[in-house]
Scaffold this active site. Structure first.
Site, mmCIF file in Angstrom:
data_model
loop_
_atom_site.group_PDB
_atom_site.id
_atom_site.type_symbol
_atom_site.label_atom_id
_atom_site.label_comp_id
_atom_site.label_asym_id
_atom_site.label_seq_id
_atom_site.Cartn_x
_atom_site.Cartn_y
_atom_site.Cartn_z
ATOM 1 N N ASN A 13 0.896 -1.167 0.000
ATOM 2 C CA ASN A 13 0.000 0.000 0.000
ATOM 3 C C ASN A 13 0.934 1.216 0.000
ATOM 4 O OD1 ASN A 13 -2.708 1.038 2.270
ATOM 5 N ND2 ASN A 13 -2.422 1.447 0.106
ATOM 6 N N CYS A 75 -5.485 6.534 7.645
ATOM 7 C CA CYS A 75 -5.036 5.343 6.924
ATOM 8 C C CYS A 75 -4.024 4.616 7.792
ATOM 9 C CB CYS A 75 -4.411 5.733 5.583
ATOM 10 S SG CYS A 75 -3.660 4.347 4.715
ATOM 11 N N ASN A 162 -12.963 5.742 10.089
ATOM 12 C CA ASN A 162 -13.418 5.694 8.700
ATOM 13 C C ASN A 162 -14.298 4.451 8.547
ATOM 14 O OD1 ASN A 162 -11.361 3.819 8.948
ATOM 15 N ND2 ASN A 162 -10.317 4.367 7.070
ATOM 16 N N CYS A 222 -4.630 -2.731 3.840
ATOM 17 C CA CYS A 222 -5.378 -1.645 4.479
ATOM 18 C C CYS A 222 -5.326 -1.875 5.985
ATOM 19 C CB CYS A 222 -6.822 -1.614 3.986
ATOM 20 S SG CYS A 222 -7.857 -0.377 4.802
ATOM 21 N N THR A 224 -6.495 0.052 8.649
ATOM 22 C CA THR A 224 -7.764 0.214 9.362
ATOM 23 C C THR A 224 -8.707 -0.923 9.013
ATOM 24 O OG1 THR A 224 -8.615 1.692 7.630
ATOM 25 C CG2 THR A 224 -7.594 2.725 9.569
#
Length: 280
Positions: A13, A75, A162, A222, A224
């Protein structure tokens, strides 16, 4: 305009890191961030992260623009990369940072092994906190019915600051991510769109996950989302409170402690430093 940057990745990422400590506003517009993130005509990245001066009880403020120009709250992989970037900027003087984000104060710590452990704070489970118009049992949405792509799904919603929608599948490799991911992201039950995690439970302490990120699409990891996945797995009785979450880019160690905080441990790697010319 010449942009000085460093490129980092957390399990694939990848992010452009910008030293923005001289100003409280990002040096780039969202449109310029799209240009920088373009993998054919720019540097190429899933997002641009800005290290802004701290405010209140934070050492720094983190802002992010996704590759589509949208701005997420936080993030997980990105904040590990930011911690490594900040350590490089200050010559290794600090190993722990208090970083203000759109999801609240997040505290990453660089470990002696080179990994970064992040106190991601608590998970939020109330529908209004996601946000979602789905209704669940009590004050949380767990295994709710949702039709996406002309088929029924069981979904659990979690916010790590988020929004995340988690669904468990038999074979995560068989999920047509590019086809179904956008349908979840833009489903009307998620007024601010959503990140979506497709999860295969191998063992209670080992989960395999693929993600469709809001504003970035399919990514290799990812942070989170890995945290939200563990929460959903615990809530549905599928997992222990500590587990390895295997993503396409590699594993993250996730722990949901009894005080409600989630801790994520994983790598952050510098790829290179450079500069790019942008139209003013």
């Amino acid at each position: 305009m010449s942009l000085q940057f460093a490129k980092y990745h957390g399990l694939g990422n990848d992010f452009i890191l910008v030293d923005n400590r001289e100003s409280g506003e990002p040096r780039l517009t969202p449109e310029q961030a799209v240009q920088v993130c373009d993998r054919n005509f720019g540097v190429g990245a899933d997002g641009v992260i800005f290290a802004l001066p701290g405010s209140g009880d934070s050492d720094y403020v983190m802002r992010i623009f996704n590759s589509d120009g949208s701005e997420p709250e936080m993030c997980g992989n990105g904040i590990r990369c930011l911690a490594k970037f900040l350590s490089e900027l200050d010559g290794g003087a600090q190993s722990r940072y208090r970083i203000a984000t759109g999801a609240g104060l997040i505290v990453p710590t660089l470990t002696e092994t080179g990994l970064v452990t992040v106190d991601m704070g608590p998970a939020y489970l109330k529908p209004v906190e996601i946000p979602t118009t789905l209704t669940g049992t009590g004050d949380r949405v767990v295994e709710a019915d949702l039709e996406v792509g002309d088929r029924p799904w069981k979904v659990t919603t979690v916010s790590m600051g988020n929004p995340h929608c988690i669904t468990f599948v038999e074979d995560v490799a068989a999920v047509p991510l590019a086809e179904i991911g956008p349908l979840f992201e833009h489903h009307p039950v998620f007024p601010q769109r959503t990140n979506t995690e497709f999860v295969e439970v191998v063992r209670p302490d080992y989960l395999k996950m693929r993600v469709w990120e809001r504003g970035a699409g399919a990514t290799l990891a990812c942070g989170t989302g890995a945290c939200a996945t563990l929460v959903a797995a615990v809530l549905t009785g599928r997992s222990d409170r500590q587990a390895t979450v295997e993503l396409p880019g590699g594993p993250l160690q996730i722990e949901w402690r009894e005080d409600g905080h989630l801790f994520m441990t994983g790598p952050a790697v510098k790829v290179f430093s450079g500069s790019m010319e942008l139209a003013a």
